[in-house]
Design a protein around this motif. Structure first.
Motif, mmCIF file in Angstrom:
data_model
loop_
_atom_site.group_PDB
_atom_site.id
_atom_site.type_symbol
_atom_site.label_atom_id
_atom_site.label_comp_id
_atom_site.label_asym_id
_atom_site.label_seq_id
_atom_site.Cartn_x
_atom_site.Cartn_y
_atom_site.Cartn_z
ATOM 1 N N ALA A 140 0.816 -1.219 0.000
ATOM 2 C CA ALA A 140 0.000 0.000 0.000
ATOM 3 C C ALA A 140 0.847 1.265 0.000
ATOM 4 C CB ALA A 140 -0.942 -0.018 1.188
ATOM 5 N N PHE A 141 1.774 1.361 0.960
ATOM 6 C CA PHE A 141 2.697 2.487 0.931
ATOM 7 C C PHE A 141 4.142 2.043 0.822
ATOM 8 C CE2 PHE A 141 1.823 1.532 5.398
ATOM 9 C CZ PHE A 141 3.072 1.504 5.982
ATOM 10 N N GLY A 142 4.466 0.865 1.365
ATOM 11 C CA GLY A 142 5.853 0.438 1.420
ATOM 12 C C GLY A 142 6.461 0.108 0.080
ATOM 13 N N ALA A 143 5.653 -0.264 -0.907
ATOM 14 C CA ALA A 143 6.211 -0.608 -2.213
ATOM 15 C C ALA A 143 6.946 0.580 -2.834
ATOM 16 C CB ALA A 143 5.104 -1.084 -3.158
ATOM 17 N N VAL B 281 1.302 -7.010 -7.281
ATOM 18 C CA VAL B 281 1.520 -6.089 -6.167
ATOM 19 C C VAL B 281 0.438 -5.023 -6.205
ATOM 20 C CG1 VAL B 281 3.172 -4.724 -7.532
ATOM 21 C CG2 VAL B 281 3.149 -4.490 -5.048
ATOM 22 N N ALA B 282 -0.085 -4.694 -5.033
ATOM 23 C CA ALA B 282 -1.091 -3.649 -4.881
ATOM 24 C C ALA B 282 -0.464 -2.490 -4.108
ATOM 25 C CB ALA B 282 -2.306 -4.189 -4.121
ATOM 26 N N PHE B 283 -0.741 -1.275 -4.547
ATOM 27 C CA PHE B 283 -0.187 -0.112 -3.850
ATOM 28 C C PHE B 283 -1.005 1.119 -4.203
ATOM 29 C CE2 PHE B 283 1.753 -0.236 -7.975
ATOM 30 C CZ PHE B 283 1.991 1.082 -8.341
ATOM 31 N N ASP B 284 -0.681 2.227 -3.533
ATOM 32 C CA ASP B 284 -1.404 3.478 -3.729
ATOM 33 C C ASP B 284 -0.470 4.579 -4.192
ATOM 34 O OD1 ASP B 284 -3.999 2.645 -2.893
ATOM 35 O OD2 ASP B 284 -3.424 2.869 -0.790
ATOM 36 N N TRP C 12 2.371 7.675 -0.697
ATOM 37 C CA TRP C 12 3.689 8.300 -0.721
ATOM 38 C C TRP C 12 4.053 8.960 -2.052
ATOM 39 C CZ3 TRP C 12 7.316 4.921 2.771
ATOM 40 C CH2 TRP C 12 7.575 5.626 3.956
ATOM 41 N N ALA C 13 3.281 8.792 -3.099
ATOM 42 C CA ALA C 13 3.521 9.582 -4.310
ATOM 43 C C ALA C 13 2.669 10.850 -4.308
ATOM 44 C CB ALA C 13 3.230 8.771 -5.565
ATOM 45 N N HIS C 14 1.744 10.954 -3.346
ATOM 46 C CA HIS C 14 0.968 12.164 -3.078
ATOM 47 C C HIS C 14 0.089 12.600 -4.240
ATOM 48 C CE1 HIS C 14 3.012 12.611 0.725
ATOM 49 N NE2 HIS C 14 4.174 12.484 0.097
#
Length: 480
Positions: free
Chosen positions: A275-278, A299-302, A306-308
Motif C-alpha cells: 500500500a505504501f511500502g512498495a 503487487v497492490a499499492f497506492d 507516498w507519491a501524493h
C-alpha cells in the motif's frame, strides 16, 4: 402559411455568462492554492459544528443558486472541516498529503471528463504508460498489466481474484467455487484487514486464510512452510501467499525474497500488499526493504499515499497479463471492438478490472511524476523515515513517553510511561486531535492502546516533530 416555428435552444447546463463563470472559477482556484500554500497554518483538524452539519440536511435543490454564493459556502462550511491530511502535523493512518501539481491535474481531468474504461483515446494510453513506469520501478517485466482502482484494499481484492482463477482450472467464472477444492491462503498476523475481507468477497472464506505469526512484524518463514504442509496433508489446496511491504501498525516488512522462494517451491501465487511500502523502491537507501518484490506475481499499492497523487489512485500491477485479463474481460455487444474508429483496440482498461465507468486517474499520476520526478518523490519518502527516527529518539529521551513498537520505516508507536492498558494514551491522542495540535491515530500493540504517528507528509519538518513531542508531553503531564 405562417412563419416557421423557431427551434428552441437546447437546455444546456453550461454557463450563460462565461466570463462571470471564469471569474468565479479563478477565485476558487486561487482559494485552493492559498490553502495548500498555507497548509501548516491553523489547527490540524476541527470538528464540524452542529450548525454546519444541519446545513447539509436540506432538501434536494430544485432551482439554481448563484455559483459565487455556492463557492462561498464551500469556503465557509466545507474547506475548514476536512480530515486535515495536507497539514504537516497530520500523523494519522496512512494518508498522502497531495501536491499543487496534482490539484491542477485533477482540474484538467475534470475538464476533459474522459471515461477511461476503454475505447481508442489517449486515456488508456496514459494508463499504460504509468503501468510501464510501475513495472520499471518494481522490477516487473515491461509487458506486465496494470489497472487503476480506488485504493489498495480494492487492488488486493482484485489481485486475490486473479490468483484464485489462476489456481483453478474448472472455469470458476462460469461455475463458481462449486466442486472446487478448498483453497487456502497465507498472510502474516500484521496483514491489513482488507486481506481477510478479500477472501470473504472472493467466496473463498476468511476461515481459509491462515494467519502466520511474526517476529518483530515479519512473517515467520518456517511457520509458513509448516502451515502449507499441514494444509496439503489435510487435502486442502494452498494457492496464495500475501506478503506485506509496510504493515499498517508500525511499518514492518516481510522477507519478500524468502516468500518468493516458498511460493516458487510450492507453486503458489505471491501477491504483495505494498500500500505504501512498495514505493520505498523510489528511495535508494530504502529500496533494500523490498528486495524480492520483483519476483512477486502481483503487487497492490497506492499512488495517493507516498507519491501524493490526489485521492483516489490505487493500483494493481500483475506480472502475467493474460491471467489478469482472463479474470475480468467480459465481451458484450455494446462493447464490441473494431479495427478502426473509436472502438478500436483489443486491450481496454475494463478488461483488467470490474469497472466500465472509470475516471482519468492516470493523468494525475502521470503529471505528478512528469512535473516532480521520481527522485524528488523518493527523497521525500526518505525524509519522512528520517523524521520517524528523530521522533523515536525524542520519545526515548522523554521522561513521560515511551516507544511501544519497532520503527522500521516511518511509523512511530508510543505511549505514556506506565500506562499498561493504554487508556491514558488514548485520551492523550483525543486531546491532541480535538485541540488541533496534531493528529496521530491509535492502534493496539500486544493488546495495549498506543499512539501511532505515521509520517507521510512531504511538508513535515523537524520543527513539527519537536512540536508533537512537546505537545504530547504537556498533555501527558495534564493526565498525570
Amino acid at each position: 402559411m405562417g412563419e416557421p416555428l423557431a427551434t428552441p435552444a437546447p437546455p444546456s447546463l453550461d454557463p450563460t455568462d462565461w466570463e462571470a463563470f471564469r471569474r468565479d472559477a479563478h477565485g476558487a482556484l486561487d482559494a485552493a492554492i492559498d490553502r495548500l500554500r498555507g497548509a501548516g497554518h491553523g489547527p490540524v483538524w476541527r470538528e464540524t459544528p452542529a450548525n454546519v452539519r444541519a446545513g447539509f440536511t436540506t432538501p434536494l435543490p430544485q432551482g439554481p443558486r448563484d455559483l459565487a454564493e455556492v463557492l462561498a459556502q464551500v469556503e465557509a462550511d466545507i474547506a475548514p472541516f476536512v480530515v486535515g491530511n495536507t497539514h504537516p502535523r497530520f500523523f494519522g493512518w496512512a494518508h498522502g498529503a497531495g501536491t499543487p501539481v496534482g490539484m491542477v491535474a485533477e482540474l484538467i481531468a475534470a475538464g476533459l471528463d474522459a471515461n477511461c474504461g476503454g475505447r481508442d483515446h489517449i486515456g488508456p494510453v496514459v494508463e499504460r504508460q504509468v503501468t510501464r513506469w510501475a513495472a520499471e520501478a518494481f522490477g516487473f517485466p515491461a509487458d506486465s498489466s496494470g489497472v487503476f482502482v480506488t485504493g489498495t484494499s480494492q487492488a488486493n481484492f482484485l489481485g486475490l481474484l486473479v490468483a484464485r482463477d489462476a489456481a483453478l482450472s474448472h472455469g470458476v467464472r462460469a461455475t463458481g467455487l462449486r466442486g472446487a477444492p478448498q483453497l487456502v491462503a497465507y498472510a502474516s498476523s500484521e496483514a491489513h484487514a482488507c486481506v481477510r475481507q478479500a477472501m470473504e468477497l472472493a467466496g473463498v472464506g476468511s476461515d481459509a486464510l491462515r494467519t502466520i505469526a511474526t517476529d518483530a512484524g515479519r512473517l515467520r518463514i518456517e511457520a509458513l512452510k509448516a502451515a502449507i504442509a499441514a494444509d496439503r496433508a489435510a487435502g486442502f489446496k494452498p494457492f496464495l501467499i500475501v506478503g506485506t511491504a509496510g504493515a499498517v501498525n508500525f511499518g514492518a516488512f516481510d522477507d519478500l525474497s524468502a516468500l518468493a522462494d516458498v511460493a516458487a517451491a510450492e507453486g503458489l501465487w505471491l501477491h504483495v500488499d505494498g500500500a505504501f511500502g512498495a514505493l520505498t523502491r523510489l528511495a535508494p537507501e530504502l529500496a533494500p526493504l523490498t528486495v524480492g518484490l520483483e519476483r512477486a506475481h502481483s503487487v497492490a499499492f497506492d499512488f495517493h499515499k507516498w507519491a501524493h497523487a490526489p485521492y483516489d489512485a490505487g493500483f494493481l500491477l500483475v506480472r502475467d497479463a493474460a491471467a489478469h485479463k482472463a479474470t475480468f474481460a467480459a465481451p458484450a455487444a455494446y462493447l464490441s471492438r473494431s479495427s478502426r474508429g473509436l472502438a478500436a483496440g483489443d486491450d481496454w482498461p475494463c478488461d483488467y478490472g470490474p469497472d466500465l465507468s472509470r475516471g482519468f486517474r492516470a493523468l494525475k499520476v502521470w503529471l505528478t511524476f512528469q512535473a516532480l520526478g521520481a527522485d524528488a518523490i523518493g527523497a521525500a519518502i526518505a525524509s519522512n523515515c528520517a523524521l520517524a527516527r528523530r521522533l523515536a529518539d525524542a520519545v526515548r529521551a522523554s521522561q513521560s513517553l515511551e516507544v511501544a513498537a519497532p520503527t522500521p520505516l516511518n511509523i512511530v508507536c508510543f505511549a505514556i510511561k506506565g500506562d499498561a492498558s493504554g487508556e491514558a494514551t488514548h485520551e492523550l491522542v483525543m486531546r491532541l486531535q480535538e485541540r488541533g495540535l496534531a493528529a496521530p491515530s491509535t492502534t493496539r500493540i500486544a493488546g495495549r492502546i498506543v499512539a501511532r504517528a505515521a509520517i507521510f507528509n512531504h511538508r513535515t519538518s523537524a520543527a513539527d516533530i519537536n512540536a508533537l513531542v512537546a505537545d504530547a508531553e504537556a498533555v501527558a503531564a495534564e493526565l498525570a
